[in-house]
Design an enzyme around this catalytic site. Structure first.
Site, short mmCIF file in Angstrom:
data_model
loop_
_atom_site.label_atom_id
_atom_site.label_comp_id
_atom_site.label_asym_id
_atom_site.label_seq_id
_atom_site.Cartn_x
_atom_site.Cartn_y
_atom_site.Cartn_z
CB SER A 137 60.12 47.70 33.94
OG SER A 137 59.02 47.46 33.16
CE1 TYR A 140 57.35 45.29 37.70
CE2 TYR A 140 56.65 46.71 35.72
CZ TYR A 140 57.41 45.60 36.38
OH TYR A 140 58.45 45.13 35.63
#
Length: 252
Positions: free
Chosen positions: A143, A156
């Site tokens: 990501s 995350y």
């Protein structure tokens, strides 16, 4: 579009979002896709869509947070086809939206088990087979949060940084065995994870759009095409990379 006729492709989290778009893109390019997901209904839906395209696919139930589940699914794939040409480690979760002190040990452990453990154990099983057969390609889904900080998403961001570290390290270790390992780093892309965040946090979609120079979120199909590009034989000199797919987000 690259030609993947006859290739065996294993994809985690292929029941929706980027995983489903990638499964469909590989199927359209001639590959036999092994669709895995923790959600059997959505996974079977992906298989049904592929079959409607006139291609073949197989669904395997897989919980990537459990080493035995991901290793077992890859083992089943190898038992069925005798090889594994491409592994796409895509399954992941976003975790709780909140500051560092609002994150519980359980939140952290869950996201690491899925986002990092699933990639680590998946790669181990994939690389083991690819060494035996003389090569293969792996793409791990990281990501933009893996290349920069992400306020209100520390677990995350940590997990996606870890995915890039695993990718680069494994790529160096197995480059001479003809195994190419890369990662992609999408910015906010329409998927069940992002769409759920949009629904639960009023106004966040507008903030996301303002952060992206192109003024829009990514589409799963755009990310899928980048994955196919990385796996194509024509791009055989690309390994150990973390490709940013971000509409210009990190250019400034």
């Amino acid at each position: 579009m690259p030609d993947f006729a006859g290739k065996i492709v294993f994809i985690t989290g292929a029941g929706s979002g980027i995983g489903r778009a990638t499964a469909l893109a590989f199927a359209k390019a001639g590959a036999y896709v092994v669709v895995t997901d923790i959600n059997e209904i959505s996974g079977q839906e992906t298989v049904a869509i592929i079959e409607q395209l006139g291609q073949e696919a197989q669904f395997l139930l897989c919980d990537v947070s459990l080493r035995g589940s991901i290793v077992g699914a890859i083992g089943q794939t190898i038992d069925l086809f005798g090889r594994l040409d491409i592994g796409i480690n895509n399954a992941g979760i976003g975790g709780k939206y909140g500051r560092l002190l609002d994150q519980s040990p359980g939140d952290f452990e869950q996201i690491m088990a899925i986002n990092v453990g699933g990639v680590f154990y998946g790669m181990q099983a994939q690389v083991q087979q690819m060494v035996k057969q003389g090569g293969g390609q792996i793409v791990n889904v990281s990501s933009i949060a893996g290349v920069r900080g992400m306020p209100f998403g520390a677990p995350y961001s940590a997990s996606k940084h870890a995915v890039i570290g695993l990718t680069k390290t494994a790529a160096l270790e197995y480059a001479k065995q003809n195994i190419r390992i890369n990662a992609i780093c999408p910015v906010y892309t329409h998927s069940s994870m992002v769409d759920e965040l949009i629904q639960t946090a009023p106004g966040i979609e507008d903030r996301m759009r303002r952060m992206i120079p192109m003024g829009r979120l990514g589409q799963p199909e755009e990310i899928a095409q980048a994955i196919l590009w990385l796996c194509a034989d024509e791009n055989s000199f690309v390994t150990g990379q973390a490709i940013q797919l971000d509409g210009g987000f990190t250019a400034g």
